[in-house]
Motif scaffolding. Structure first.
Motif, short mmCIF file in Angstrom:
data_model
loop_
_atom_site.label_atom_id
_atom_site.label_comp_id
_atom_site.label_asym_id
_atom_site.label_seq_id
_atom_site.Cartn_x
_atom_site.Cartn_y
_atom_site.Cartn_z
N VAL A 114 -93.19 -35.99 62.48
CA VAL A 114 -93.71 -35.63 63.80
C VAL A 114 -93.08 -36.44 64.92
O VAL A 114 -93.53 -36.41 66.06
N VAL B 162 -97.04 -29.35 67.35
CA VAL B 162 -97.22 -29.47 65.90
C VAL B 162 -98.20 -28.38 65.46
O VAL B 162 -99.30 -28.26 66.00
N VAL C 159 -100.92 -35.38 67.60
CA VAL C 159 -100.52 -36.60 66.92
C VAL C 159 -101.40 -37.74 67.42
O VAL C 159 -101.35 -38.11 68.60
N SER D 55 -98.48 -42.83 65.12
CA SER D 55 -97.54 -42.98 64.01
C SER D 55 -97.01 -44.40 63.97
O SER D 55 -97.05 -45.12 64.96
N ALA E 109 -97.93 -41.28 59.63
CA ALA E 109 -98.46 -40.70 60.87
C ALA E 109 -99.80 -40.06 60.58
O ALA E 109 -100.05 -39.54 59.48
N ILE F 175 -102.37 -37.14 62.13
CA ILE F 175 -102.53 -36.03 63.06
C ILE F 175 -103.91 -35.42 62.85
O ILE F 175 -104.57 -35.70 61.84
#
Length: 503
Positions: free
Chosen positions: A149, A155, A169, A172, A179, A181
């Protein structure tokens, strides 16, 4: 042929052709299912074909059937599509005949329309990629790789029931490639989390992901090794497997036979960019610690000790009087850092942290980096032939020069020919530049020292952990060492111990 270590290329860029995949390798089952385990393997939950009676003495008892595991876990695995931020179109090529015309008359040079979606729009191609992930909570939190990402403008998460949801997100961490999300949904099927510390080399594992965009692909293999250190990945003790992992698998789960996630598939070792039998997963305990910090603080926090270390070889172990090659050798201590304030010194060998053994040098960054900043830790160190305990309060990563050149014509004196060195003391300016009070500059190296890699221009700061400032002092310390010498050398910005067997 050059061998490269690459992430499993979650980003499949449009119009890019990837290397060929590889067929799965059949291996013998080296892990017996334990009927008395608290949570019996999912593979034994349904009847499997009866295998032939094992020959007496054989350790292999059969091959697993992954169908039940897949049925119960695949709904928790998602496909992640990423649209990256549009790249700025390149400026006009200086070799273009019109470039000189615009430059000569002071006219702004236009963007090269061939780099964008249309003439004059100033935008380059929009990067797109795919990867995998898995649901860790029913309210929509999903784990994946940071490189999946990275630089994402949009996304999208696709579930096995064909639902597609936009994800944001949360955060990360590039250092661990983890990461977190989130999608806005409820009652999602979440995975069960296992214990990576209990993983055994040789046991069967399975991966579910979207290699090359082929959703919900299942591959299987065995754990090849644990606590594997990789270049530039000092904080992660990777789980090595022979499970087929390809571009698009990044961020997907690695399951044990109980259907528990024990790792996140992250990297492969390849000559072609495709699978070649070496894949690496981030242990789930490391990933969840990072995810929890991202959820709480918006970012991951990693502790630091403020030292440079190097491996202990057999020769260095002999030089420092250790019974065997173990621990992490401190080559440099950051001024006013956590280790410096605790009294750690170059030449110390760190043997354990809070009772956890440091078997090799790569163990120390992993142990320290996965502790919270501000935590006091007890370090068992080896110094001057004896063990002692040092307490240090860890700092946080992200807080907060050159070696003198040789001048053979000034104050150079031979230091006994046992090492083959010609040295001179550091000048005041050179010592200040290196941040030391005294030391020696190598004017010439021959014999044992040259064979060990000592070069003219190196600065010698200590012998077997003892500071040195003159050729005579160097000779005495070498004589006292009885043939085994470890010189603390500074070369450029780096410090390291070099073992030498005196002639």
């Amino acid at each position: 042929m050059k061998i490269t270590l690459s992430r499993t290329a979650l980003a499949i860029i449009a119009a890019t052709t990837f290397g060929l995949g590889a067929t799965a390798t059949t291996v013998d089952w080296m892990h017996k299912a334990q009927a008395a385990a608290d949570s019996p393997p999912l593979l034994l939950a349904q009847a499997a074909p009866v295998a032939a009676a094992p020959v007496a003495g054989n350790l292999v008892t059969g091959l697993p059937d992954f169908t039940t595991l897949v049925d119960q876990t695949s709904a928790s695995v998602v496909n992640i599509s990423v649209v990256g931020k549009a790249a700025k179109a390149p400026a006009m090529n200086p070799n273009d005949p019109m470039y000189e015309f615009f430059r000569r008359f002071g006219i702004p040079v236009p963007q090269d329309p061939r780099g964008g979606q249309g003439p004059g729009n100033g935008q380059g191609p929009t990067p797109r990629g795919i990867g995998s992930g898995f649901v860790i909570s029913q309210d929509g939190y999903i784990l994946t790789n940071a490189h999946v990402v990275s630089e994402a403008a949009e996304v999208t998460v696709k579930f096995t029931d064909k639902r597609e949801l936009k994800a944001r997100v949360i955060g990360s961490d590039k250092r661990t490639d983890v990461a977190l999300i989130k999608v806005e949904a409820k009652n999602l099927p979440a995975v069960k989390l296992g214990n990576a510390d209990q993983v055994r080399v040789g046991e069967w594992v399975a991966a579910i992901g979207a290699p090359f965009g082929f959703e919900n692909t299942v591959t299987a293999g065995i754990v090849s090794a644990k606590s594997r250190a990789l270049p530039d990945e000092s904080l992660v003790p990777f789980i090595q497997t022979d499970v087929a992992i390809n571009p698009g698998n990044s961020g997907g789960p690695l399951f044990n036979l109980k259907g528990e996630v024990i790792g996140i598939n992250s990297q492969i070792y390849s000559r072609t960019g495709g699978f070649m039998g070496l894949s690496f997963a981030i242990p789930i305990d490391v990933a969840m610690r990072v995810a929890d910090q991202i959820k709480q603080f918006g970012r991951a926090k990693h502790a630091r000790l403020g030292i440079s270390i190097q491996p202990i070889t057999r020769d260095l172990a002999d030089s420092f009087g250790l019974d065997r090659a173990r621990g992490a050798l401190v080559a440099n201590v950051e001024k006013d850092g956590p280790a410096d304030r605790a009294g750690l010194q170059p030449g110390d060998v760190v043997l354990s942290v809070d009772g956890r053994e440091v078997a090799d040098s790569f163990d120390l960054p992993k142990v320290i980096g996965n502790l919270p900043p501000g935590k006091p830790v007890k370090l068992k160190v080896w110094r001057q032939g004896a063990e002692r305990t040092v307490t240090a309060t860890l700092g946080e990563q992200g807080e907060t020069e050159a070696v003198a050149q040789a001048d053979p014509g000034r104050d150079a004196q031979p230091a006994r020919d046992r090492l083959g060195l010609v040295v001179r003391p550091l000048t005041g300016g050179e010592a200040q530049q290196l941040g030391v009070s005294r030391g020696l500059v190598v004017s010439d190296a021959a014999g044992p020292s040259a064979q060990a890699g000592i070069q003219p221009g190196d600065a010698i700061l200590a012998v077997n952990g003892q500071p040195v400032g003159s050729a005579e002092e160097l000779a005495r310390l070498v004589e006292r060492a009885k043939g085994r010498v470890a010189l603390l050398i500074q070369r450029g910005d780096n410090r390291l111990f070099v073992p030498i067997r005196a002639g």
